[in-house]
Design a protein around this motif. Structure first.
Motif, mmCIF file in Angstrom:
data_model
loop_
_atom_site.group_PDB
_atom_site.id
_atom_site.type_symbol
_atom_site.label_atom_id
_atom_site.label_comp_id
_atom_site.label_asym_id
_atom_site.label_seq_id
_atom_site.Cartn_x
_atom_site.Cartn_y
_atom_site.Cartn_z
ATOM 1 N N PHE A 10 29.776 25.763 50.325
ATOM 2 C CA PHE A 10 30.396 24.464 50.283
ATOM 3 C C PHE A 10 31.094 24.773 51.991
ATOM 4 N N GLY A 11 31.078 25.581 52.761
ATOM 5 C CA GLY A 11 31.644 25.892 53.426
ATOM 6 C C GLY A 11 30.310 25.128 54.618
ATOM 7 N N ARG A 12 29.500 26.059 54.127
ATOM 8 C CA ARG A 12 28.805 25.279 55.081
ATOM 9 C C ARG A 12 28.344 23.747 55.503
ATOM 10 N N ASN A 13 27.678 23.119 54.183
ATOM 11 C CA ASN A 13 27.124 21.735 54.436
ATOM 12 C C ASN A 13 28.912 20.570 54.508
ATOM 13 N N THR A 14 29.918 21.445 54.563
ATOM 14 C CA THR A 14 31.086 20.104 54.894
ATOM 15 C C THR A 14 31.557 21.431 56.419
ATOM 16 N N ASP A 15 32.968 19.818 56.024
ATOM 17 C CA ASP A 15 33.251 20.310 57.180
ATOM 18 C C ASP A 15 35.137 20.868 56.921
ATOM 19 N N PHE A 16 34.539 21.518 55.355
ATOM 20 C CA PHE A 16 35.785 21.726 54.751
ATOM 21 C C PHE A 16 35.978 23.452 55.034
ATOM 22 N N LYS A 17 37.153 24.300 55.402
ATOM 23 C CA LYS A 17 36.867 26.054 55.457
ATOM 24 C C LYS A 17 36.125 26.642 54.285
ATOM 25 N N THR A 18 35.781 27.255 54.129
ATOM 26 C CA THR A 18 35.371 28.161 52.754
ATOM 27 C C THR A 18 36.272 28.965 52.481
ATOM 28 N N PRO A 19 36.325 28.131 50.653
ATOM 29 C CA PRO A 19 36.649 28.909 50.224
ATOM 30 C C PRO A 19 37.548 30.209 49.662
ATOM 31 N N VAL A 20 38.474 30.646 49.962
ATOM 32 C CA VAL A 20 38.262 32.322 49.405
ATOM 33 C C VAL A 20 38.776 32.399 48.008
ATOM 34 N N VAL A 21 37.416 33.501 47.914
ATOM 35 C CA VAL A 21 37.400 33.516 46.498
ATOM 36 C C VAL A 21 37.886 34.925 46.044
ATOM 37 N N GLU A 22 38.909 35.353 45.404
ATOM 38 C CA GLU A 22 39.344 36.653 44.730
ATOM 39 C C GLU A 22 38.532 37.668 43.408
ATOM 40 N N SER A 23 38.432 38.685 43.409
ATOM 41 C CA SER A 23 37.793 39.485 42.326
ATOM 42 C C SER A 23 39.006 39.931 41.672
ATOM 43 N N THR A 24 39.880 39.020 40.348
ATOM 44 C CA THR A 24 40.887 39.959 40.455
ATOM 45 C C THR A 24 40.271 40.111 38.854
ATOM 46 N N GLY A 25 39.373 40.174 37.955
ATOM 47 C CA GLY A 25 38.876 40.504 36.473
ATOM 48 C C GLY A 25 39.572 38.685 35.638
ATOM 49 N N SER A 26 39.105 38.408 34.597
ATOM 50 C CA SER A 26 39.297 37.001 34.114
ATOM 51 C C SER A 26 40.889 37.003 33.673
ATOM 52 N N GLY A 27 41.151 38.500 32.810
ATOM 53 C CA GLY A 27 42.677 38.350 32.696
ATOM 54 C C GLY A 27 43.968 38.022 33.724
ATOM 55 N N GLY A 28 43.207 38.703 35.135
ATOM 56 C CA GLY A 28 44.682 39.158 36.140
ATOM 57 C C GLY A 28 44.050 37.650 36.810
ATOM 58 N N GLY A 29 43.062 36.706 36.421
ATOM 59 C CA GLY A 29 42.386 35.913 37.625
ATOM 60 C C GLY A 29 43.461 34.242 36.633
ATOM 61 N N LEU A 30 43.951 34.338 35.752
ATOM 62 C CA LEU A 30 43.971 33.629 34.635
ATOM 63 C C LEU A 30 45.276 33.487 35.038
ATOM 64 N N LYS A 31 46.095 34.714 34.768
ATOM 65 C CA LYS A 31 47.562 35.273 34.990
ATOM 66 C C LYS A 31 48.258 34.906 36.027
ATOM 67 N N LEU A 32 47.615 34.776 37.373
ATOM 68 C CA LEU A 32 47.808 34.028 38.591
ATOM 69 C C LEU A 32 47.617 32.337 39.004
ATOM 70 N N PHE A 33 46.493 32.286 37.901
ATOM 71 C CA PHE A 33 46.481 30.960 37.637
ATOM 72 C C PHE A 33 47.532 30.077 37.290
ATOM 73 N N CYS A 34 48.192 30.690 35.997
ATOM 74 C CA CYS A 34 49.287 30.066 35.122
ATOM 75 C C CYS A 34 50.740 30.538 36.123
ATOM 76 N N SER A 35 50.467 30.939 37.192
ATOM 77 C CA SER A 35 52.425 31.482 37.377
ATOM 78 C C SER A 35 52.970 30.382 38.152
ATOM 79 N N GLY A 36 52.423 28.851 38.103
ATOM 80 C CA GLY A 36 53.006 27.571 38.922
ATOM 81 C C GLY A 36 51.906 26.679 39.364
ATOM 82 N N ALA A 37 52.430 25.866 39.215
ATOM 83 C CA ALA A 37 51.595 24.707 40.278
ATOM 84 C C ALA A 37 52.132 24.822 41.707
ATOM 85 N N GLY A 38 51.548 24.289 42.613
ATOM 86 C CA GLY A 38 51.125 24.754 43.838
ATOM 87 C C GLY A 38 50.850 25.336 44.829
#
Lengths: 419, 347
Positions: free
Chosen positions: B49-77
């Motif tokens: 995606f980062g290569r084929n478009t003009d957008f920046k390459t997304p930052v992908v963190e490896s936190t584990g499913s549970g940890g990730g969903l917890k961060l995800f659900c910590s709010g919008a914004g």
């Protein structure tokens, strides 16, 4: 007089033997320790050496006017040109599955490097050129001999047919290994043949810069104040106990602290070297303070008394006479602390630096990762070719550790000469 | 000496500047958190995606499913992640947490499957087991044949089933914190466990007891927790030809020159078999998107269409090359439509 005291009595012989035994035990201990070190560094170096070489393959690319409009060379479909050129090199392949296997020999990078080539050399449009491209990781592993052919003729993920194609390239001298500059100039990638350490190395540099700028002055001034200005007070004792305890706190705790304070309370950007540096600074502070206090304590009291005796104030005594003598020890403490911070991953997980970062960070606020994190992520990747990248990245980390210690030694000896 | 004090003062000043130089900036980069199993696939899409478009390459963190969903659900914004990867479905409790923090517009996208294999060094014979054999070999307690349970007495595979080889049971697998372990317990152990009629009946009458019996792995040394790193397990299998390992299909795929997957219930862990659903131990992989961030964060729409695209997740896509097992044509169309229309999650 046969029993003179210079003659060796059985008792003295025993004592000498004990000394010899002790010396030999010491020597053996050192030999074993060096043996382990040589084995570890040697095996990592052997595995990592392969990462310095990258397999490239060459084939004729037809840059015809039909495919590339000279007015807008960047708009052409370079992926299709690469595929067509590969098909031309092996005209007897018609099966769709076989064609796909053929395309797999070349890295996904090929179309981008072809685009760069054409855009920079528009004069070549309309000609046919033999060009070199990065080979895929599977071809790379096989060509470098990291994978052997099994009884079915397959070599890892390459099937017998693909092995035969590689042999054809080899016979025509269209495949060779070259020095892998990408490893040092590119950011992370999911394709092992394209992955490099520059983004994580830059992230580490930014992070350690912040760590040093914060931990070093605060650590040194705390140590000076605690040791020289409130040496024997109740507060000093309480602080000392707390600092000693902090030095033993597991590093992940500092990560959690960073998450709550820097990210949630202060709203600093997640994954940034700034937050990473702050967290690591908190982690290294106790080490620096303890080492600096020990260094200050080892300065002979006569220096202080002499300075005070000739009328210097407390501050003059400390900064003109005590600190310069203690500085080598303080620097050693700081560098030992920084070296620990260099190898740390656990606290970085909590603040979002265990991440896939392709772009090289350009500021302390940009998302970044660190070298040990990069090693961890590569070691965890399924692709076989990441194995040698992992080892090579470990070597780079070790080189930096050695450099830091070297700087510590040089600084130490330089300052020692002055007094 | 004065020079030195100025130098130190300068350092202090610099650090204060560094401290002050933080401000919330509008984000122009997608942020993804979550499962380490989905990480290799998510990052592959992010890179393209980062290569084929003009957008920046997304930052992908490896936190584990549970940890990730917890961060995800910590709010919008702006300062919360846009996408969470998961190697299991989101739990009702997590949806609730999300709702509490004002995240009500979750879009679920299934991306494909991941097979879990039981593999050994290919210098040994290939194992042909049933789920029942796996359960009997690895569960802490097993049926004693009289409607009760006993601590697992089996030492060799032959003890479990007379047709299996006379080799000591020695299985290297992930620790309890791993999602792979959860999935293995749920699919392989429970699958074998249920083949005993009285245990299957237990599921309706006493679910906690059923779970305790079917999901608990033995702790007497036959199952060895080998850490989260699957590459390490592969290396240990090469060193010990009688041992078996439990890990994701992509690691088998990458190391097929030295290890082989065991046949389970008569089906070999091969790409086509997992894809068609014949291979019994496979799980679904998902990612979750905040619909409100699509439009707010630049490039979200384009990233979703890069992911939910046959070029990426199709049978010939680059994710399949990375070891992900693609969904069927109908499923892909369904989930791509959901991603495009930002259909709200339906539990």
């Amino acid at each position: 007089m046969t029993n003179s005291f210079v003659m060796r009595s059985s008792k003295s012989r025993k004592r000498h033997a004990a000394e010899m035994r002790f010396q030999w035990m010491g020597r053996i201990a050192i030999i074993i320790a060096i043996g382990f070190l040589v084995f570890m560094v040697g095996s990592i170096a052997m595995m990592g050496a392969g990462a310095l070489k990258q397999t490239h393959i060459a084939f004729d690319v037809d840059l015809s006017h039909n495919e590339i409009d000279p007015a807008f060379p960047e708009k052409a479909d370079y992926d299709a040109i690469i595929k067509a050129s590969l098909r031309k090199a092996f005209p007897d392949i018609t099966d769709r599955r076989e064609k796909r296997e053929l395309y797999r020999l070349v890295s996904a990078e090929a179309s981008f490097s072809l685009k760069n080539f054409v855009v920079n050399n528009p004069a070549h449009i309309g000609q046919t050129h033999k060009l070199w491209f990065i080979a895929s990781d599977d071809v790379d592993l096989f060509f470098k001999g990291n994978i052997t052919i099994d009884e079915k003729g397959n070599a890892g993920r390459l099937n017998a047919q693909e092995v035969a194609w590689v042999r054809i390239f080899e016979r025509n001298q269209n495949i060779e290994t070259r020095f892998n500059t990408r490893f040092f100039t590119a950011g992370d990638s999911r394709e092992p043949e394209l992955a490099g350490i520059l983004s994580s190395l830059t992230g580490t540099a930014f992070t350690l810069l912040i760590t040093f700028l914060i931990a070093f002055p605060i650590g040194i001034f705390s140590a000076i104040f605690l040791e020289e200005f409130i040496p024997q007070s109740r507060w000093g004792d309480i602080i000392e106990v707390n600092i000693t305890n902090l030095a033993a706190v597991p590093s992940i705790v500092f990560g959690i602290l960073g998450l709550t304070i820097f990210l949630n309370t202060f709203g600093m950007p997640r994954s940034s070297p700034l937050v990473g540096g702050l967290v690591l600074a908190l982690m290294t502070l106790p080490t620096i303070i303890i080492a600096s206090r020990a260094a200050l304590r080892s300065v002979s009291p006569s220096i202080r008394e002499a300075a005070l005796g000739v009328g210097a104030t407390q501050i003059q005594t400390v900064f003109h006479h005590v600190v310069p003598l203690a500085l080598p020890g303080m620097l050693t403490g700081a560098i030992v602390g920084m070296a620990r911070a260099l190898g740390e991953t656990a606290p970085l997980l909590m603040i979002g630096m265990v991440a896939f970062i392709v772009d090289v960070p350009n500021s302390i606020l940009a998302p970044a990762t660190a070298l040990p994190v990069q090693i961890f992520l590569w070691a965890d990747s399924p692709e076989r070719a990441f194995l040698e990248k992992t080892s090579a990245a470990i070597i780079v980390l070790l080189v930096f550790l050695v450099l830091m210690n070297l700087i510590a030694i040089i600084l130490r000896s330089k300052h020692r000469q002055r007094f | 000496m004065n020079k030195k004090t100025t130098f130190l003062a300068l350092l202090m000043g610099l650090s204060v500047v560094a401290l002050g130089a933080t401000g919330a900036m509008a984000r122009d980069q997608i942020r993804i958190v979550g499962s380490s199993t989905v990480f290799p696939f998510s990052t592959a899409v992010a890179e393209r995606f980062g290569r084929n478009t003009d957008f920046k390459t997304p930052v992908v963190e490896s936190t584990g499913s549970g940890g990730g969903l917890k961060l995800f659900c910590s709010g919008a914004g702006q300062d919360t992640p846009d996408i969470a990867n998961a190697s299991r479905r989101i739990k009702a409790s997590e949806v609730e947490l999300c709702a509490q923090n004002g995240v009500a517009d979750i879009v679920e996208v299934k991306i494909g499957y991941d097979g879990i294999v039981l593999a050994n060094s290919n210098s040994s014979a290939q194992l042909d087991v049933s789920l029942r054999d796996i359960f009997l070999a690895l569960a802490k307690n097993v049926p004693d044949g009289h409607g009760a349970t006993m601590p697992n007495p089996y030492i060799t595979w032959q003890d479990v089933n007379a047709v299996l080889p006379d080799v000591k049971i020695e299985v290297l697998g992930p620790p309890p914190t791993s999602g792979t372990r959860d999935a293995f317990a749920e699919l392989a152990l429970e699958g074998g466990c249920k083949t005993f009629d009285w245990i299957a009946a237990l599921k309706g009458s006493d679910k906690p007891a059923f779970k305790a019996l079917c999901h608990t792995i033995r702790e007497d040394g036959a199952y060895i927790e080998a850490g989260e790193n699957d590459n390490l397990i592969v290396q240990k299998l090469n060193a010990n030809p009688s041992a078996f390992g439990v890990f994701g299909f992509s690691f088998l795929d990458q190391n097929s020159d030295s290890i082989q997957g065991s046949i389970v219930n008569g089906v070999a862990p091969e790409f086509e078999e997992i894809s068609s659903g014949n291979y019994p131990i496979s799980r679904s992989l998902y990612f979750y998107v905040k619909a409100s961030h699509v439009g707010d964060i630049t490039g979200m729409e384009e990233f979703l269409s890069e992911f939910a695209n046959d070029r990426a997740w199709g049978p010939d896509g680059y994710l399949a090359d990375k070891g992900m097992i693609p969904m069927s044509d109908a499923e892909r169309i369904e989930w791509a439509t959901r991603a495009e229309n930002l259909t709200n999650l339906n539990m």
